[in-house]
Structure formats: structure tokens, C-alpha cells
Design an enzyme around this catalytic site. Sequence first.
Site, mmCIF file in Angstrom:
data_model
loop_
_atom_site.group_PDB
_atom_site.id
_atom_site.type_symbol
_atom_site.label_atom_id
_atom_site.label_comp_id
_atom_site.label_asym_id
_atom_site.label_seq_id
_atom_site.Cartn_x
_atom_site.Cartn_y
_atom_site.Cartn_z
ATOM 1 N N ARG A 175 0.840 -1.193 0.000
ATOM 2 C CA ARG A 175 0.000 0.000 0.000
ATOM 3 C C ARG A 175 0.877 1.244 0.000
ATOM 4 O O ARG A 175 1.886 1.291 0.693
ATOM 5 C CB ARG A 175 -0.899 0.034 1.241
ATOM 6 C CG ARG A 175 -1.791 1.270 1.320
ATOM 7 C CD ARG A 175 -2.576 1.328 2.615
ATOM 8 N NE ARG A 175 -1.747 1.358 3.807
ATOM 9 C CZ ARG A 175 -1.115 2.438 4.265
ATOM 10 N NH1 ARG A 175 -1.198 3.584 3.619
ATOM 11 N NH2 ARG A 175 -0.384 2.374 5.357
ATOM 12 N N VAL A 176 0.464 2.230 -0.804
ATOM 13 C CA VAL A 176 1.077 3.551 -0.755
ATOM 14 C C VAL A 176 -0.032 4.561 -0.509
ATOM 15 O O VAL A 176 -1.152 4.406 -0.989
ATOM 16 C CB VAL A 176 1.876 3.892 -2.037
ATOM 17 C CG1 VAL A 176 3.155 3.081 -2.099
ATOM 18 C CG2 VAL A 176 1.058 3.685 -3.282
ATOM 19 N N SER A 177 0.282 5.602 0.255
ATOM 20 C CA SER A 177 -0.740 6.545 0.701
ATOM 21 C C SER A 177 -1.163 7.565 -0.347
ATOM 22 O O SER A 177 -2.273 8.069 -0.296
ATOM 23 C CB SER A 177 -0.247 7.292 1.944
ATOM 24 O OG SER A 177 0.018 6.381 2.968
ATOM 25 N N THR A 178 -0.270 7.905 -1.271
ATOM 26 C CA THR A 178 -0.629 8.913 -2.271
ATOM 27 C C THR A 178 -0.464 8.341 -3.668
ATOM 28 O O THR A 178 0.268 7.382 -3.878
ATOM 29 C CB THR A 178 0.264 10.172 -2.146
ATOM 30 O OG1 THR A 178 1.598 9.825 -2.480
ATOM 31 C CG2 THR A 178 0.207 10.756 -0.746
ATOM 32 N N GLN A 197 3.158 8.292 -5.068
ATOM 33 C CA GLN A 197 4.123 7.300 -4.582
ATOM 34 C C GLN A 197 3.999 6.035 -5.418
ATOM 35 O O GLN A 197 2.966 5.771 -6.021
ATOM 36 C CB GLN A 197 3.848 6.959 -3.122
ATOM 37 C CG GLN A 197 4.094 8.100 -2.159
ATOM 38 C CD GLN A 197 3.667 7.727 -0.746
ATOM 39 O OE1 GLN A 197 2.631 7.132 -0.544
ATOM 40 N NE2 GLN A 197 4.487 8.089 0.223
#
Length: 192
Positions: free
Chosen positions: A9-12, A15
Site C-alpha cells: 500500500r502507498v498513501s498517495t 508514490q
Amino acid sequence: MTKLIGYARVSTKTQDADRQIQDLLAAGVRRDDLYIDHGLSGALSKRPGLDKALDSLHPDDTLVITTLDRLGRSTQKMLDLAQELRERNIGLRVLNLGGGDVDTKTPMGAMVFTVMAALAQMELEIKRERINDSVTKRRTTGGDLGGRRPTFTESQIRTASKLIQAGEPATQVARDMGMSRATLYRRIKALD
């Protein structure tokens, strides 16, 4: 046959999950057993990639993540998820927890995971205490608590009230000020 199911998972959206993907593949996760969420915070309860990863897990499988924070921000939610996996006879493997690879299928891995999660929870509680103490001190000394500043002065609200009393429609006066009619009436009432 047991499987390793990977989750990244990446938050933005800007990314990329390349590093996580490389680490998961190196740990033995097959590319078709890899689920990814892009641009989603760990605080969100609905993450389609994680949901699909969890749905694809069967007893004796293992969910593999690179770091614990990929599962979420709340320690309690992470512990709940780990417990749910244990109840389904599914392992959780964190590739980088406490400086090493932790697998909850092993007694040592389960203990390390629980201790690390407890320490994270304690850190969160200490931080919360500090914030509450700071707010209490600021309240007792009359300090600034932050928050949204009033956009309009009392003088502007009094002028708006006079316009309404002179026959201008309240809806139009409120719209001209950039607020709802209800908010304008509430501000006028607060002045009385």
C-alpha cells in the site's frame, strides 16, 4: 497447498509501491498473489486491495507485508486483524518488524508481533496524554487552542443585520457574505 499472499500500500497516488513489490516477490510471493492499494491512507477502513488479499486467503496461507504500518494506523485494528487471521488459521508475516522478519505462525513471531503492537499502542497513549495535558494547560491559562478563526468581524455581522432590518432579503445578504442564511442568523443571535 499453502500460499503466500502479498499486500502493498502507498498513501498517495504519486508514490509507487515498487520497493514493497520487490521485497514481497523476493520473500516468495507470486506476482498473481500480490494485491496493491494506491493512494489510500492506512486510516481508511475500506481498502479494495487489502479486502481482495484477505478474501483470497485460506487456512494455512500467510499474508505477507513489508512493514506493519501497511495494514493500518491503529494498533488496535492491526491486533484485531492479526487475531482474525489467527482464528482463520492464517499466518501474518512482516518482513521488517523490529529489524527482522516476523511470522506470527511461529510462537516467537506471535510474541514479537504482540510486544511490538503493545509498544506502538503505549506510544500512542503517551502522545495522546501529552496532547490532552497541553490543551488543558492552554485552556486554564486562556491560551489559543487553534481551530478555525471567525471570518467576519462583529461589525460586519451588525451591518448585515441592519441590511436585513432595512428590507434586504436575508438569503441575499448571507450569499453576499459567503455564508448560509442559518449561519448568518446564528451569528446575529450570538451578538445579542
